[in-house]
Design a protein around this motif. Structure first.
Motif, mmCIF file in Angstrom:
data_model
loop_
_atom_site.group_PDB
_atom_site.id
_atom_site.type_symbol
_atom_site.label_atom_id
_atom_site.label_comp_id
_atom_site.label_asym_id
_atom_site.label_seq_id
_atom_site.Cartn_x
_atom_site.Cartn_y
_atom_site.Cartn_z
ATOM 1 N N SER A 39 45.306 22.867 27.402
ATOM 2 C CA SER A 39 44.006 22.428 26.929
ATOM 3 C C SER A 39 43.009 22.074 27.819
ATOM 4 C CB SER A 39 44.514 21.209 25.953
ATOM 5 O OG SER A 39 45.564 21.427 25.179
ATOM 6 N N THR A 40 43.044 22.084 29.144
ATOM 7 C CA THR A 40 42.293 21.839 30.188
ATOM 8 C C THR A 40 42.265 22.815 31.209
ATOM 9 O OG1 THR A 40 42.589 19.392 29.635
ATOM 10 C CG2 THR A 40 41.531 19.953 31.805
ATOM 11 N N LEU A 41 40.882 23.360 31.728
ATOM 12 C CA LEU A 41 40.859 24.201 32.749
ATOM 13 C C LEU A 41 39.965 23.545 33.775
ATOM 14 C CD1 LEU A 41 40.292 25.984 29.621
ATOM 15 C CD2 LEU A 41 40.702 27.956 31.357
ATOM 16 N N TYR A 42 40.016 23.932 35.214
ATOM 17 C CA TYR A 42 39.462 23.597 36.114
ATOM 18 C C TYR A 42 38.571 24.499 37.023
ATOM 19 C CZ TYR A 42 43.311 20.257 35.098
ATOM 20 O OH TYR A 42 44.303 19.505 34.294
ATOM 21 N N ALA A 43 37.734 23.986 37.480
ATOM 22 C CA ALA A 43 36.578 24.876 38.154
ATOM 23 C C ALA A 43 36.436 24.080 39.710
ATOM 24 C CB ALA A 43 35.220 25.058 37.556
ATOM 25 N N TYR A 44 36.304 24.802 40.652
ATOM 26 C CA TYR A 44 35.905 24.368 42.239
ATOM 27 C C TYR A 44 34.471 24.956 42.411
ATOM 28 C CZ TYR A 44 40.734 22.879 42.246
ATOM 29 O OH TYR A 44 41.864 22.460 41.899
ATOM 30 N N SER A 45 33.872 23.851 43.175
ATOM 31 C CA SER A 45 32.393 24.171 43.825
ATOM 32 C C SER A 45 32.523 25.448 44.510
ATOM 33 C CB SER A 45 32.012 23.003 44.244
ATOM 34 O OG SER A 45 32.758 22.444 45.411
ATOM 35 N N GLN A 46 33.689 25.827 45.340
ATOM 36 C CA GLN A 46 33.844 26.885 46.286
ATOM 37 C C GLN A 46 34.806 27.776 45.872
ATOM 38 O OE1 GLN A 46 33.225 25.945 50.703
ATOM 39 N NE2 GLN A 46 33.204 23.762 49.848
ATOM 40 N N ASP A 47 34.838 29.055 46.314
ATOM 41 C CA ASP A 47 35.985 29.808 45.894
ATOM 42 C C ASP A 47 37.492 29.423 46.426
ATOM 43 O OD1 ASP A 47 34.066 31.799 45.411
ATOM 44 O OD2 ASP A 47 34.270 33.122 47.255
ATOM 45 N N VAL A 48 38.444 29.227 45.513
ATOM 46 C CA VAL A 48 39.886 29.189 45.681
ATOM 47 C C VAL A 48 40.616 30.482 45.738
ATOM 48 C CG1 VAL A 48 39.157 26.832 44.862
ATOM 49 C CG2 VAL A 48 40.290 28.573 43.344
ATOM 50 N N TYR A 49 41.930 30.021 46.381
ATOM 51 C CA TYR A 49 42.936 31.288 46.599
ATOM 52 C C TYR A 49 44.264 30.964 45.800
ATOM 53 C CZ TYR A 49 39.159 32.635 49.948
ATOM 54 O OH TYR A 49 37.902 32.757 50.471
ATOM 55 N N VAL A 50 44.887 31.863 45.373
ATOM 56 C CA VAL A 50 46.038 31.647 44.437
ATOM 57 C C VAL A 50 46.977 32.643 45.169
ATOM 58 C CG1 VAL A 50 47.102 31.557 42.112
ATOM 59 C CG2 VAL A 50 44.669 31.006 42.386
ATOM 60 N N GLU A 51 48.184 31.898 45.318
ATOM 61 C CA GLU A 51 49.233 32.757 45.848
ATOM 62 C C GLU A 51 50.792 32.126 44.974
ATOM 63 O OE1 GLU A 51 51.508 33.514 50.210
ATOM 64 O OE2 GLU A 51 51.050 31.094 49.602
ATOM 65 N N THR A 52 51.444 33.325 44.248
ATOM 66 C CA THR A 52 52.612 33.082 43.535
ATOM 67 C C THR A 52 53.675 33.008 44.485
ATOM 68 O OG1 THR A 52 51.480 34.087 41.839
ATOM 69 C CG2 THR A 52 53.854 33.637 41.798
ATOM 70 N N VAL A 53 54.490 31.946 44.758
ATOM 71 C CA VAL A 53 55.541 31.886 45.376
ATOM 72 C C VAL A 53 56.860 32.215 44.476
ATOM 73 C CG1 VAL A 53 57.144 30.238 46.800
ATOM 74 C CG2 VAL A 53 54.621 29.923 46.535
ATOM 75 N N ASP A 54 57.028 31.834 43.349
ATOM 76 C CA ASP A 54 58.366 32.404 42.441
ATOM 77 C C ASP A 54 57.860 32.281 40.966
ATOM 78 O OD1 ASP A 54 61.145 32.335 42.253
ATOM 79 O OD2 ASP A 54 60.806 30.394 41.022
ATOM 80 N N GLY A 55 58.610 33.278 40.281
ATOM 81 C CA GLY A 55 58.382 33.244 38.828
ATOM 82 C C GLY A 55 57.201 34.213 38.576
ATOM 83 N N MET A 56 56.673 34.318 37.353
ATOM 84 C CA MET A 56 55.722 34.935 36.896
ATOM 85 C C MET A 56 54.775 33.929 36.019
ATOM 86 S SD MET A 56 57.541 38.688 35.523
ATOM 87 C CE MET A 56 55.937 39.422 35.365
ATOM 88 N N ALA A 57 53.481 34.233 36.173
ATOM 89 C CA ALA A 57 52.425 33.457 35.206
ATOM 90 C C ALA A 57 51.343 34.137 34.971
ATOM 91 C CB ALA A 57 52.317 32.055 36.293
ATOM 92 N N ILE A 58 50.638 33.400 34.173
ATOM 93 C CA ILE A 58 49.224 33.896 33.827
ATOM 94 C C ILE A 58 48.286 32.941 34.182
ATOM 95 C CG2 ILE A 58 47.853 34.156 31.543
ATOM 96 C CD1 ILE A 58 50.200 35.107 29.955
ATOM 97 N N VAL A 59 47.046 33.554 34.453
ATOM 98 C CA VAL A 59 45.962 32.856 34.928
ATOM 99 C C VAL A 59 44.968 32.883 33.539
ATOM 100 C CG1 VAL A 59 44.845 34.483 36.406
ATOM 101 C CG2 VAL A 59 44.242 32.303 36.500
ATOM 102 N N ALA A 60 44.643 31.867 33.043
ATOM 103 C CA ALA A 60 43.512 31.542 32.059
ATOM 104 C C ALA A 60 42.413 31.314 32.672
ATOM 105 C CB ALA A 60 44.129 30.831 30.867
ATOM 106 N N ILE A 61 41.388 32.029 32.286
ATOM 107 C CA ILE A 61 39.736 32.014 32.806
ATOM 108 C C ILE A 61 38.999 31.911 31.780
ATOM 109 C CG2 ILE A 61 38.101 32.839 34.613
ATOM 110 C CD1 ILE A 61 40.062 33.868 36.249
ATOM 111 N N ALA A 62 38.051 30.765 31.513
ATOM 112 C CA ALA A 62 37.028 30.653 30.670
ATOM 113 C C ALA A 62 35.853 31.728 30.909
ATOM 114 C CB ALA A 62 36.700 29.257 30.330
ATOM 115 N N ASP A 63 35.691 32.358 29.915
ATOM 116 C CA ASP A 63 34.355 33.474 30.315
ATOM 117 C C ASP A 63 33.109 32.844 29.792
ATOM 118 O OD1 ASP A 63 32.816 35.509 30.353
ATOM 119 O OD2 ASP A 63 33.905 37.180 29.144
ATOM 120 N N LYS A 64 32.489 32.470 30.797
ATOM 121 C CA LYS A 64 31.115 31.726 30.651
ATOM 122 C C LYS A 64 30.112 32.625 29.817
ATOM 123 C CE LYS A 64 30.694 30.940 35.179
ATOM 124 N NZ LYS A 64 30.430 30.501 36.309
ATOM 125 N N ASP A 65 30.286 33.845 29.884
ATOM 126 C CA ASP A 65 29.178 34.828 29.290
ATOM 127 C C ASP A 65 29.720 34.920 27.692
ATOM 128 O OD1 ASP A 65 27.902 34.838 31.590
ATOM 129 O OD2 ASP A 65 29.006 36.539 32.247
#
Length: 388
Positions: A39-65
């Motif tokens: 129910s909650t999403l997060y934004a950072y003031s600079q670019d961030v990086y994502v690395e999956t270590v284990d399992g499978m996941a979805i990234v949900a991103i709010a489309d500002k446009d």
């Protein structure tokens, strides 16, 4: 259908990269994702990086446009998310482990989703746990079954003739390619009141169907797709393959799922080229009717091509695309099915029936019959006589 983070659609929000591995100014946070709802999403003031270590996941991103409607991407390879993009993770597997790399001086803000973002796993809602019995019967005029009820589902499919059935006081008539499903504990009778034999398939099974009110107390006229499912079921009953019984169960599950959405399927636009498909349907129906009319004659495939002014390859494709069989095989199947009805009538000898249906010899007919039904014509005739 989900897009992946490697797709072009993701470039609006981030991109694939491994550059963070050499950036010593980033701090790593390792966390476990177990949620299927966010129910909650997060934004950072600079670019961030994502690395999956284990399992499978979805990234949900709010489309500002697009009114901050979340876009879902299956994580594939390491990637970065641009500054200011609101995101969160949902696990596809039981859990996932993710490393998030952020600059040391970045700040984080939160956004509440307008409605919960939910991942619904693909899991079966309906299961056929057991097939208790199945049998194919050819019954003579005057046959009457005085009735029973039991705690299982019972499917009856008529492939030739007419069958009258009474279900708890209501009468139904099943004709060629009609199907009826009896629900658990429904008392039902069956009889043949016409002057022709009736052949039909009965399958008794146990299932966890919760709401079956829409598929009992009604007669379904089966389209070719349903008939093909039942035909595959019958073929598996004599198959030596190690998973033949599993396939039998899967075919019944498939058929029941079609019945549960029968009224919806009738309104779905099926082909992408409806005019062409309409032409094919009409032509195929005319050819099948022609085969039925010529059932007592030798019927080479070339004769059908000449009669309908169609090339042999076009005829082959028509049958393969719509019936999943070659024309010659369909003709043989039709003749063999007719031979069972004629044997049931007991008005002709096996040799006469073979000749009537245009087979070259009784030996060829007997070999084809035995291969198809796993019983010789003579044994089949004797079995019918013993059952009467």
């Amino acid at each position: 259908m989900y897009n992946k983070t490697t797709s072009a659609y993701f470039l609006k929000f981030g991109k694939i990269t491994d550059s963070f591995r050499t950036n010593k100014d980033l701090k790593k946070k390792k966390f476990k994702v177990t949620n299927k709802v966010i129910s909650t999403l997060y934004a950072y003031s600079q670019d961030v990086y994502v690395e999956t270590v284990d399992g499978m996941a979805i990234v949900a991103i709010a489309d500002k446009d697009n009114s901050y409607i979340p876009q879902l991407f299956v994580i594939h390879r390491n990637f970065k998310i641009y500054a200011g993009e609101y995101f969160s993770f949902i696990t596809l597997t039981s859990s996932s482990t993710i490393n998030l790399y952020t600059p040391t001086n970045t700040t984080r803000t939160t956004l509440d989703a307008s409605s919960p973002i939910i991942y619904e796993p693909i899991q079966p809602k309906l299961m056929v746990s057991e097939i208790c019995a199945y049998y194919y019967m050819v019954k003579s005029p005057g046959y009457k079954f005085y009735g029973e009820s039991h705690r299982y589902f019972e499917l009856t499919f008529v492939d030739s003739g007419e069958l009258e059935t009474n279900v708890e006081g209501t009468d139904y008539t099943l004709k060629n390619y009609d199907l009826l499903l009896y629900g658990p504990n429904q008392y039902h009778t069956q009889e043949i009141t016409s002057n022709e034999p009736c052949s039909y398939l009965t399958i008794i099974f146990e299932s966890n169907i919760q709401d079956y009110s829409s598929i009992i107390n009604r007669v379904f006229h089966c389209p070719r797709e349903y008939y093909q499912i039942l035909d595959k079921f019958v073929k598996m009953t004599t198959s030596p393959l190690p998973y033949a019984k599993d396939l039998m169960i899967s075919f019944i599950q498939e058929l029941i799922l079609h019945l549960l959405q029968y009224d919806l399927e009738e309104h779905i636009t099926k082909p992408s080229t409806p005019i062409h498909q309409h032409f094919e349907n009409e032509l195929l129906e005319e050819i099948l009717a022609y085969i039925n009319q010529k059932i007592y004659e030798p019927l080479p495939v070339d004769d059908i091509c000449d009669h309908f002014s169609i090339s042999r390859s076009s005829l082959q494709n028509l049958f393969k695309d719509n019936l999943k069989v070659a024309p010659k095989q369909y003709i043989n199947e039709a003749k063999l099915a007719k031979s069972k009805v004629l044997i049931k009538k007991s008005e002709n000898t096996i040799s006469e029936i073979s000749s009537m249906l245009g087979f070259n010899s009784i030996h060829y007919f007997s070999r084809k019959f035995t291969h198809r039904y796993n019983i010789t014509p003579s044994e089949y005739a004797k079995k019918i006589y013993d059952d009467q």
